[in-house]
Design an enzyme around this catalytic site. Structure first.
Site, short mmCIF file in Angstrom:
data_model
loop_
_atom_site.label_atom_id
_atom_site.label_comp_id
_atom_site.label_asym_id
_atom_site.label_seq_id
_atom_site.Cartn_x
_atom_site.Cartn_y
_atom_site.Cartn_z
N ASP A 79 0.83 -1.21 0.00
CA ASP A 79 0.00 0.00 0.00
C ASP A 79 0.87 1.26 0.00
O ASP A 79 0.70 2.15 -0.84
CB ASP A 79 -0.84 0.06 1.28
N GLU B 293 -5.23 7.32 0.04
CA GLU B 293 -5.72 6.58 1.21
C GLU B 293 -4.75 6.59 2.39
O GLU B 293 -5.16 6.66 3.53
CB GLU B 293 -6.03 5.12 0.79
N ASP C 67 -6.19 5.35 -4.85
CA ASP C 67 -6.22 4.19 -3.95
C ASP C 67 -5.03 3.32 -4.35
O ASP C 67 -5.03 2.70 -5.41
CB ASP C 67 -7.53 3.41 -4.10
N ILE D 182 -3.76 0.52 -3.21
CA ILE D 182 -4.22 -0.87 -3.43
C ILE D 182 -5.68 -0.91 -3.07
O ILE D 182 -6.05 -0.86 -1.90
CB ILE D 182 -3.46 -1.91 -2.60
N ASP D 183 -6.51 -0.98 -4.08
CA ASP D 183 -7.94 -1.10 -3.85
C ASP D 183 -8.26 -2.59 -3.89
O ASP D 183 -7.84 -3.29 -4.81
CB ASP D 183 -8.68 -0.37 -4.97
N THR E 93 -7.92 -4.64 -0.81
CA THR E 93 -6.86 -5.18 0.05
C THR E 93 -7.08 -6.67 0.33
O THR E 93 -6.13 -7.45 0.30
CB THR E 93 -6.87 -4.42 1.39
N ASP F 226 -12.16 5.21 -3.87
CA ASP F 226 -12.70 3.88 -4.19
C ASP F 226 -13.56 3.90 -5.46
O ASP F 226 -14.01 2.83 -5.90
CB ASP F 226 -13.54 3.35 -3.03
#
Ligand SMILES: Nc1ncnc2c1ncn2[C@@H]1O[C@H](COP(=O)(O)OS(=O)(=O)O)[C@@H](OP(=O)(O)O)[C@H]1O
Ligand SMILES: [Mg+2]
Length: 471
Positions: A168, A193, A256, A258-259, A261, A407
């Site tokens: 992330d 994020e 984001d 890493i969308d 997770t 998101d």
């Protein structure tokens, strides 16, 4: 300037009409198109606008794409353009790059109302799109490396979030770093994020060291940026570039890193999702989906499904394109055009805690959808929907959950530019201008324009039924 990499169009306003004087993709017979119009300009001062379309790679595909976006921009300023593209293979000479026009009118352009030509037409996000694709691709490489290690590790348990943390943060650093390197002259605002608070704690030193190494290794392996390695302090500072509040003024990147997770941890779908807001509207979006097959996920061909790694990109009025993360040429994608719910299938979150599966099931049944839900993580759903893998995406989080703009921003424009529409459950467009959160209290629904009215009705009816006390 490398002339051969540009398509040039010249024009102006005459008696309330937009007139394209002419233009050429110069100097190379690989771009054998001329656009020409009436009233050739007598001097440069009569030219009110010039549009230069940047083409990254020479080739007819890019030329066609530039012309497409040209048409879209005219639509954007309410101008009906009837264009004839003239194939001038033989007449464009390398020695004559400034071929401006012919005396014969080849164009008729009618403006229904006075338009602000300069401001609308000049708005191009080509440079930002190139930077965004580069940033997301590099971040995807880092994430792939971490996920590979994670899946191979014997000691890794699903509850151990540390590899996710490393990926992330690493992804956020790379995206922020690349955007700032690629667009040095632009003000930089990033709504992302992650922030560095936890990483600054004593117990996070090892994690910070790992992130810094990962980022430096990824930059060095890529070889584009000749920079000395980032220090741990640099990494913390770059992460905190993402603390912008966004809003309705100016431009803001939305990330984001890493969308999805949970999908990342499972070895399933996740996405690096990067959008750009301009005056509160999403104007470009990029989705890097390292595990999404290049073929439709409905394909029966297992061999095809094994080839994965998609990069979706969309720019306002220019369409949505998909290419492989390995760098295949982009292809234009379009949402499914089915009008028949019986033919439609729908996406929803993999995680039941993120979206009510029972409510989507009831909506799908009411609409007449026969196929079972397809559950995948992250904004990979928007990407897969933009190329027609399914026709509908339904998302109904628990009451009180506040959706974050990162998101949905990239996915929103990827869908819109592929001919689809994403709205809240009442049919209102999503509003990205309110800061870090979307102001929603229902859910998000996505489909093509033909199916949307029936879907909205099914959603409203199902929500009403759900609100009734059970007998
Ligand atoms: N309780 C709750 N309700 C609704 N949504 C939530 C909730 N918790 C998290 N999230 C957000 O969902 C993001 C993951 O996207 P999806 O829900 O589409 O995918 S999936 O659930 O992993 O299948 C996920 O994104 P990441 O945190 O980037 O993974 C969250 O932002
Ligand atoms: Mg997310």
């Amino acid at each position: 300037m490398l002339w051969r990499h540009y398509l040039v169009v010249f024009g102006g306003m005459r008696s309330g009409q937009l007139v394209v004087f002419g233009g050429a993709s110069p100097s190379s017979n690989r771009f054998p198109y001329l656009i020409a119009g009436i009233s050739p300009p007598t001097s440069l001062s009569t030219i009110d606008f010039q549009i230069w379309y940047h083409m990254c790679k020479a080739g007819r595909g890019q030329c066609g794409r530039a012309l497409h976006s040209l048409e879209s921009r005219w639509e954007m300023v309410s101008i009906t353009a009837v264009a004839r593209l003239v194939h001038l293979n033989s007449s464009i000479k390398r020695s004559n790059p400034n071929l401006l026009s012919t005396t014969k009118p080849l164009f008729t352009l009618k403006s229904s109302s006075p338009v602000s030509v300069n401001s609308s037409i000049a708005m191009s996000y080509d440079d930002q799109l190139i930077a965004a694709k580069k940033a997301a691709s590099l971040a995807a490489r880092l994430c792939q490396k971490v996920q590979k290690g994670l899946l191979q590790s014997d000691v890794q348990s699903k509850s151990d979030k540390s590899p996710v943390t490393v990926a992330d943060y690493g992804s956020q650093v790379l995206v922020s770093f690349v955007l700032q390197r690629e667009l040095p002259s632009q003000a930089f605002s990033l709504v992302a994020e992650e922030d560095s608070r936890d990483l600054r704690k004593e117990e996070s030193q090892e994690t910070l060291r790992r992130i810094t190494k990962l980022v430096n290794d990824t930059i060095a392996n890529d070889g584009t940026y000749n920079v000395s390695p980032l220090s741990e302090a640099d990494v913390l500072t770059i992460i905190d570039c993402g603390t912008s509040e966004g809003g309705s003024n100016g431009q803001h990147w939305v990330l984001d890193p890493i969308d999805g997770t949970k999908g990342f941890l499972r070895g399933d779908q996740y996405a690096i999702a990067l959008g750009l807001l301009d005056e509160g509207k999403v104007v470009l979006g990029v989705l890097a989906c390292p595990n999404l097959p290049l073929e439709s996920i409905r394909s029966q061909d297992q061999h095809a499904l094994n080839k994965a790694g998609c990069l979706f990109s969309a720019q306002l009025s220019c369409g949505t394109y998909m290419e492989s993360l390995d760098g295949s040429p982009p292809v234009k994608v379009h949402v499914s055009d089915t009008e028949d719910p019986e033919e439609a299938s729908f996406f929803e979150s993999y995680e039941a805690a993120h979206s009510s599966h029972s409510l989507s099931g009831a909506i799908a049944k009411k609409l007449g959808v026969k196929a079972p839900p397809v559950r995948i993580d992250s904004q990979a759903k928007y990407g897969a929907l933009s190329r027609g893998d399914a026709a509908i995406y339904l998302r109904f989080p628990n009451k009180g959950y506040r959706e974050k703009i990162w998101d949905h921003a990239a996915g929103y424009i990827v869908i819109a530019e592929a001919g689809g529409v994403a709205s809240d459950a009442g049919g209102k467009p999503l509003d990205f201008s309110k800061g870090r959160y979307l102001d929603l209290d229902t859910g998000i629904i996505v489909t093509n324009r033909k199916l949307m009215p029936a879907l909205l009705k099914a959603v409203q009816d199902s929500l009403k039924e759900q609100a009734l006390p059970s007998l």
